[in-house]
Design an enzyme around this catalytic site. Structure first.
Site, PDB file in Angstrom:
ATOM      1  N   LYS A 132     -12.804 -14.316  25.550  1.00  0.00           N
ATOM      2  CA  LYS A 132     -11.984 -14.418  26.763  1.00  0.00           C
ATOM      3  C   LYS A 132     -10.817 -13.459  26.688  1.00  0.00           C
ATOM      4  O   LYS A 132     -10.231 -13.251  25.614  1.00  0.00           O
ATOM      5  CB  LYS A 132     -11.467 -15.846  26.897  1.00  0.00           C
ATOM      6  CG  LYS A 132     -10.444 -16.075  28.002  1.00  0.00           C
ATOM      7  CD  LYS A 132      -9.196 -16.839  27.548  1.00  0.00           C
ATOM      8  CE  LYS A 132      -8.445 -16.245  26.421  1.00  0.00           C
ATOM      9  NZ  LYS A 132      -7.076 -16.739  26.197  1.00  0.00           N
ATOM     10  N   VAL A 143      -9.891 -15.605  14.090  1.00  0.00           N
ATOM     11  CA  VAL A 143      -9.299 -16.924  14.374  1.00  0.00           C
ATOM     12  C   VAL A 143      -7.866 -16.743  14.854  1.00  0.00           C
ATOM     13  O   VAL A 143      -7.161 -15.831  14.423  1.00  0.00           O
ATOM     14  CB  VAL A 143      -9.340 -17.798  13.102  1.00  0.00           C
ATOM     15  CG1 VAL A 143      -8.663 -19.134  13.333  1.00  0.00           C
ATOM     16  CG2 VAL A 143     -10.791 -17.993  12.657  1.00  0.00           C
ATOM     17  N   ALA A 144      -7.414 -17.601  15.764  1.00  0.00           N
ATOM     18  CA  ALA A 144      -6.036 -17.592  16.272  1.00  0.00           C
ATOM     19  C   ALA A 144      -5.663 -16.212  16.792  1.00  0.00           C
ATOM     20  O   ALA A 144      -4.671 -15.615  16.380  1.00  0.00           O
ATOM     21  CB  ALA A 144      -5.060 -18.041  15.182  1.00  0.00           C
ATOM     22  N   GLY A 185      -6.074 -15.213  20.453  1.00  0.00           N
ATOM     23  CA  GLY A 185      -5.807 -15.083  21.874  1.00  0.00           C
ATOM     24  C   GLY A 185      -6.988 -14.693  22.735  1.00  0.00           C
ATOM     25  O   GLY A 185      -6.806 -14.334  23.901  1.00  0.00           O
ATOM     26  N   ILE A 186      -8.205 -14.782  22.188  1.00  0.00           N
ATOM     27  CA  ILE A 186      -9.381 -14.389  22.971  1.00  0.00           C
ATOM     28  C   ILE A 186     -10.410 -15.531  23.061  1.00  0.00           C
ATOM     29  O   ILE A 186     -11.613 -15.295  23.137  1.00  0.00           O
ATOM     30  CB  ILE A 186     -10.041 -13.113  22.420  1.00  0.00           C
ATOM     31  CG1 ILE A 186     -10.287 -13.216  20.904  1.00  0.00           C
ATOM     32  CG2 ILE A 186      -9.203 -11.897  22.755  1.00  0.00           C
ATOM     33  CD1 ILE A 186     -11.037 -12.014  20.328  1.00  0.00           C
ATOM     34  N   GLY A 187      -9.924 -16.727  23.071  1.00  0.00           N
ATOM     35  CA  GLY A 187     -10.834 -17.864  23.280  1.00  0.00           C
ATOM     36  C   GLY A 187     -11.169 -18.596  22.011  1.00  0.00           C
ATOM     37  O   GLY A 187     -10.932 -19.794  21.907  1.00  0.00           O
ATOM     38  N   GLY A 188     -11.742 -17.892  21.056  1.00  0.00           N
ATOM     39  CA  GLY A 188     -11.993 -18.473  19.742  1.00  0.00           C
ATOM     40  C   GLY A 188     -12.597 -19.853  19.777  1.00  0.00           C
ATOM     41  O   GLY A 188     -13.709 -20.064  20.254  1.00  0.00           O
ATOM     42  N   SER A 231     -11.884 -22.374  21.639  1.00  0.00           N
ATOM     43  CA  SER A 231     -12.166 -22.846  22.999  1.00  0.00           C
ATOM     44  C   SER A 231     -13.526 -22.348  23.471  1.00  0.00           C
ATOM     45  O   SER A 231     -14.305 -23.102  24.062  1.00  0.00           O
ATOM     46  CB  SER A 231     -11.079 -22.368  23.966  1.00  0.00           C
ATOM     47  OG  SER A 231      -9.830 -22.929  23.656  1.00  0.00           O
ATOM     48  N   ALA A 232     -13.811 -21.079  23.213  1.00  0.00           N
ATOM     49  CA  ALA A 232     -15.107 -20.520  23.593  1.00  0.00           C
ATOM     50  C   ALA A 232     -16.238 -21.177  22.803  1.00  0.00           C
ATOM     51  O   ALA A 232     -17.328 -21.416  23.345  1.00  0.00           O
ATOM     52  CB  ALA A 232     -15.114 -19.004  23.374  1.00  0.00           C
ATOM     53  N   ASP A 236      -7.894 -23.948  27.696  1.00  0.00           N
ATOM     54  CA  ASP A 236      -8.787 -22.833  28.034  1.00  0.00           C
ATOM     55  C   ASP A 236     -10.268 -23.221  28.062  1.00  0.00           C
ATOM     56  O   ASP A 236     -11.095 -22.420  28.495  1.00  0.00           O
ATOM     57  CB  ASP A 236      -8.626 -21.690  27.024  1.00  0.00           C
ATOM     58  CG  ASP A 236      -7.328 -20.916  27.207  1.00  0.00           C
ATOM     59  OD1 ASP A 236      -6.636 -21.151  28.219  1.00  0.00           O
ATOM     60  OD2 ASP A 236      -7.017 -20.080  26.336  1.00  0.00           O
TER      61      ASP A 236
END
Length: 277
Positions: A10, A95-96, A98-101, A103-104, A136
């Site tokens: 993301k 990890v950690a 800001g691109i979903g991680g 959550s995705a 997210d």
């Protein structure tokens, strides 16, 4: 029926933080977009719910207290599923970052098990079910370009024809950041909401209100954003709470050249090039 699912990376094309809420969340206005690449989830039949993790960024991640298992348990409980699943996460995104991680990953778990268990929930129903898992996660369930308001749960799919042919470069200096710390460091100033117009205009005229607090905690982000701007992208910005930054280019060749330029100056950085999903 395929037994695998991509947890699409993301990005926030713009992220306006409007105010803090009493429950600790923040009211935001954002534009979510998704790359055609990310982590990979796979599943096979098994007793109970189990998880194994591999991949470049899998080391040290918990196989017991993980958003993947939280999502699987929630779907099983809400759908009264009597059987289990053995899940495997191939962790390809930092990890950690800001691109979903996570959550995705949780979102991909819901889509994958919905299919594997033949539950036939709609994507909208899965997104609604995902709300307790994180701000997210519902957007990541959709994995479509959309605006997000409230705490990010109120989603509206928006046309993205103006961006469909773009290539996206992601770059991370391999410095993990805490979303909670970045939000806590936000100065509390409401700088206004998103504007109106086509997605490219709105994104370019927007901003990421978390960039300043992230830069204060991770100063190398200033250099990273400057390197991206030197390549004259359509748009360069930090995603989410960082530390991943992105740049949009009209073609893959320009994205590749920008990647080469950045890696020459910042060895050890992580990069990924993709297109809009």
């Amino acid at each position: 029926m395929t037994n695998s699912e991509t947890a699409y990376a993301k990005i926030n094309l713009a992220l306006h933080v409007r105010r803090r809420l009493p429950d600790g969340y923040h009211r935001i206005e954002t534009i979510f977009a998704f790359l055609n690449q990310g982590d990979q989830l796979s599943v096979e039949a098994g007793e109970g719910l189990g998880l194994t993790i591999g991949g470049p960024f899998g080391e040290g991640l918990s196989t017991r207290d993980n958003l993947v298992l939280q999502a699987a348990r929630r779907l099983a409980e809400m759908s009264h599923v009597p059987h289990g699943a053995r899940l495997h996460l191939d962790k390809r995104l930092p990890v950690a970052s800001g691109i979903g991680g996570g959550s995705a990953d949780a979102a991909a778990t819901l889509r994958l098990l919905n299919r594997f268990w033949r539950l036939d929930h709609s994507v909208a129903a899965l997104a609604d079910l995902a709300k307790p898992l994180g701000a997210d996660v519902p957007a990541c369930v959709l994995s479509q370009t959309c605006s997000g308001t409230g705490i990010g749960h109120d989603l509206t799919v928006i046309p993205d024809d103006g961006l469909r042919s773009c290539s996206i470069l992601l770059i991370n200096p391999m410095v993990p950041v805490s979303t909670a710390e970045i939000f806590a460091a936000w100065d509390g100033r409401d700088r206004g909401g998103l504007g109106e117009g086509d997605i490219l205009s709105v994104s370019r005229n927007g901003r990421n209100d978390l960039e300043a607090p992230a830069i204060a905690l991770v100063p190398v982000l200033t250099d990273l954003l400057q390197m991206l701007e030197e390549q004259k992208p359509i748009l360069a910005r930090m995603s989410g709470s960082g530390a991943t930054c992105f740049a949009l280019f009209w073609n893959a060749a320009d994205a590749k050249e920008a990647e080469r330029h950045c890696l020459q100056q910042m060895s050890g950085a992580w990069t990924m090039i993709g297109s809009f999903l």
